[in-house]
Design an enzyme around this catalytic site. Structure first.
Site, PDB file in Angstrom:
ATOM      1  N   HIS A  35     -82.537 -72.393 -11.604  1.00  0.00           N
ATOM      2  CA  HIS A  35     -81.199 -72.658 -11.674  1.00  0.00           C
ATOM      3  C   HIS A  35     -80.581 -74.046 -12.269  1.00  0.00           C
ATOM      4  CE1 HIS A  35     -77.192 -70.814 -11.157  1.00  0.00           C
ATOM      5  NE2 HIS A  35     -76.567 -72.232 -10.861  1.00  0.00           N
ATOM      6  N   ASP A  37     -77.224 -75.435 -14.572  1.00  0.00           N
ATOM      7  CA  ASP A  37     -75.982 -74.944 -15.267  1.00  0.00           C
ATOM      8  C   ASP A  37     -75.646 -75.853 -16.382  1.00  0.00           C
ATOM      9  OD1 ASP A  37     -74.474 -73.049 -13.589  1.00  0.00           O
ATOM     10  OD2 ASP A  37     -74.771 -74.598 -11.855  1.00  0.00           O
ATOM     11  N   GLU A 132     -74.446 -66.542 -13.280  1.00  0.00           N
ATOM     12  CA  GLU A 132     -73.997 -67.115 -12.028  1.00  0.00           C
ATOM     13  C   GLU A 132     -72.381 -66.549 -11.675  1.00  0.00           C
ATOM     14  OE1 GLU A 132     -74.049 -71.029 -11.011  1.00  0.00           O
ATOM     15  OE2 GLU A 132     -73.920 -70.451  -8.966  1.00  0.00           O
ATOM     16  N   HIS A 159     -70.556 -65.644  -6.656  1.00  0.00           N
ATOM     17  CA  HIS A 159     -70.072 -67.145  -6.757  1.00  0.00           C
ATOM     18  C   HIS A 159     -69.485 -67.570  -5.544  1.00  0.00           C
ATOM     19  CE1 HIS A 159     -69.139 -71.160  -8.407  1.00  0.00           C
ATOM     20  NE2 HIS A 159     -70.554 -71.136  -8.184  1.00  0.00           N
ATOM     21  N   HIS A 200     -75.372 -68.022  -2.933  1.00  0.00           N
ATOM     22  CA  HIS A 200     -74.087 -67.818  -2.886  1.00  0.00           C
ATOM     23  C   HIS A 200     -73.670 -66.549  -2.263  1.00  0.00           C
ATOM     24  CE1 HIS A 200     -72.592 -71.028  -5.434  1.00  0.00           C
ATOM     25  NE2 HIS A 200     -73.512 -70.841  -6.286  1.00  0.00           N
ATOM     26  N   HIS A 221     -81.030 -70.895  -5.705  1.00  0.00           N
ATOM     27  CA  HIS A 221     -80.583 -72.431  -5.656  1.00  0.00           C
ATOM     28  C   HIS A 221     -79.874 -72.576  -4.159  1.00  0.00           C
ATOM     29  CE1 HIS A 221     -77.056 -70.697  -7.872  1.00  0.00           C
ATOM     30  NE2 HIS A 221     -76.427 -71.704  -7.680  1.00  0.00           N
ATOM     31  N   ASP A 330     -80.194 -76.670  -9.454  1.00  0.00           N
ATOM     32  CA  ASP A 330     -78.716 -76.550  -9.659  1.00  0.00           C
ATOM     33  C   ASP A 330     -78.328 -77.870 -10.343  1.00  0.00           C
ATOM     34  OD1 ASP A 330     -76.352 -75.455  -9.363  1.00  0.00           O
ATOM     35  OD2 ASP A 330     -76.097 -75.938  -7.014  1.00  0.00           O
TER      36      ASP A 330
END
Ligand SMILES: [Zn+2]
Length: 382
Positions: A35, A37, A132, A159, A200, A221, A330
């Site tokens: 993961h 972003d 995500e 999320h 999440h 993550h 992350d």
């Protein structure tokens, strides 16, 4: 993605001899991070082809850190709702495409484990695409199926807020876990060959999903509640259930995930993102850009170190077993990382610490990529 502030201090904890061995081990492994972003930075004007000071990941730093197969998350903040969330997903997919097109000689999209091996062996970065936030399908399996056709091979069910069909770990429960439609989403992802990502989600959603899925899942993550007790981390019961399912957890490096002293900031930060402004289109995009600046633009100090990250890996291995633990940093979704792991180029520092702790090289290779690769193979079918 966890909205929190940024790290400033830099601590080198690794002895140089272990660092050389760590670099060699990473060179001999397909390093997978489940993961990052990073692609949101491209939407905001970043160039991944250059080594930048901003952010945690770009193509040069991926090569430097030996992480050659990251999962690029199309992270859609929860204030994008309904059709706006679909639009944002497509915007991010297009931003990803711009990177794939601009740097064809350096990066290629992977949709199977065989792709990952082929692309990395050709000397390039293999990009596996994930989403995500299950709100991005706008409660419509047709949309989910089209995401698959756009090359996306994984999705977190939620999320930071509940979707209309699954409860999130950072929201008030509304569905007692996964609804009947939520179960249909999981089955459809199983059929398509998409990784069901349980980062999440609430504990009840987690266990409801494990009761439905016919394939191993990923927790892309998250870290250990036994060490830092925040809802975004997983309990030992969840770890044991994940191992029975055959799944893999990627350990998150973010502030609050790792060290309890930083955890209070994670608790307070999760809520700010949840307030949805009554905006659409360009105005909403501008709000998102401002929000990203707020989340990632300022630096804060953290207590957590690379040694703390190693503690989470130790604990996960002890409870779930060596075949169920990987890396899910992350990066670029957390504003503050552990000291000593300031960006992806520092990955050898973590491997050096684990070598010092006595991990066998074959076990470290599992953690640094082989477990995730096996999972992708089992779910995508090749
Ligand atoms: Zn996240």
């Amino acid at each position: 993605m966890s909205p929190i502030a940024k790290v400033s201090s830099s601590v080198r904890v690794d002895p140089e001899d272990n660092l050389a061995a760590a670099r060699k081990l990473l060179a001999d492994t397909i390093g997978i991070d489940s993961h990052i972003d990073t692609i949101q930075r491209v939407l905001l004007g970043g160039d991944l082809g250059k080594r930048e000071d901003a952010g945690h990941v770009d193509l040069p730093r991926l090569r430097e850190g030996g992480m050659r197969a990251p999962f690029f998350a199309l992270w859609v903040p929860v204030f994008f709702r309904g059709a706006e969330a679909v639009r944002r997903t497509l915007d991010l997919r297009d931003a990803m495409q711009s990177v794939l097109d601009a740097y064809k000689d350096q990066i290629e999209m992977a949709t199977t484990a065989a792709d990952i091996v082929r692309i990395v062996n050709a000397g390039k970065i293999a990009a596996l695409l994930t989403i995500e936030g299950g709100h991005t399908i706008d409660d419509d399996l047709h949309v989910l199926r089209m995401y698959y056709r756009l090359g996306i091979r994984s999705m977190t069910l939620t999320h930071a807020r509940n979707t209309n069909w699954a409860d999130s770990s950072s929201d008030t429960p509304a569905h007692n876990g996964l609804t009947d439609f939520g179960k249909q989403v999981v089955r459809e992802m199983n059929l398509l060959g998409m990784l069901v990502d349980l980062a999440h989600v609430s504990d009840k959603t987690f266990f409801d999903t494990l009761a439905v899925t016919t394939k191993p899942v990923i927790v892309s993550h998250s870290s250990m509640r036994a060490i830092s007790n925040v809802p975004r981390n997983v309990s030992d019961d969840m770890l044991r259930a994940l191992a029975r399912n055959g799944g893999v957890i990627g350990i998150n490096f973010g502030m609050g995930f790792i060290n309890p002293k930083d955890a209070e900031k994670l608790r307070s930060a999760t809520n700010t993102e949840s307030e949805a402004p009554p905006l659409t289109g360009k105005a909403l995009d501008e709000y998102a850009a401002e929000n990203a600046q707020k989340l990632f633009g300022t630096r804060a100090t953290v207590v957590a170190t690379v040694e703390d990250v190693a503690d989470h890996i130790d604990h996960a291995v002890k409870v779930a077993g060596i075949d169920h633990v990987g890396i899910g940093s992350d990066f670029d979704g957390i504003a503050a990382t552990a000291n000593g792991l300031e960006d992806v180029s520092r990955m050898p520092a973590l491997v050096a610490v684990l070598l010092k702790r006595g991990y066998a090289e074959s076990d470290l290779k599992k953690i640094m990529g082989e477990n995730h690769l096996r999972l992708v193979r089992e779910v995508t079918g090749e």
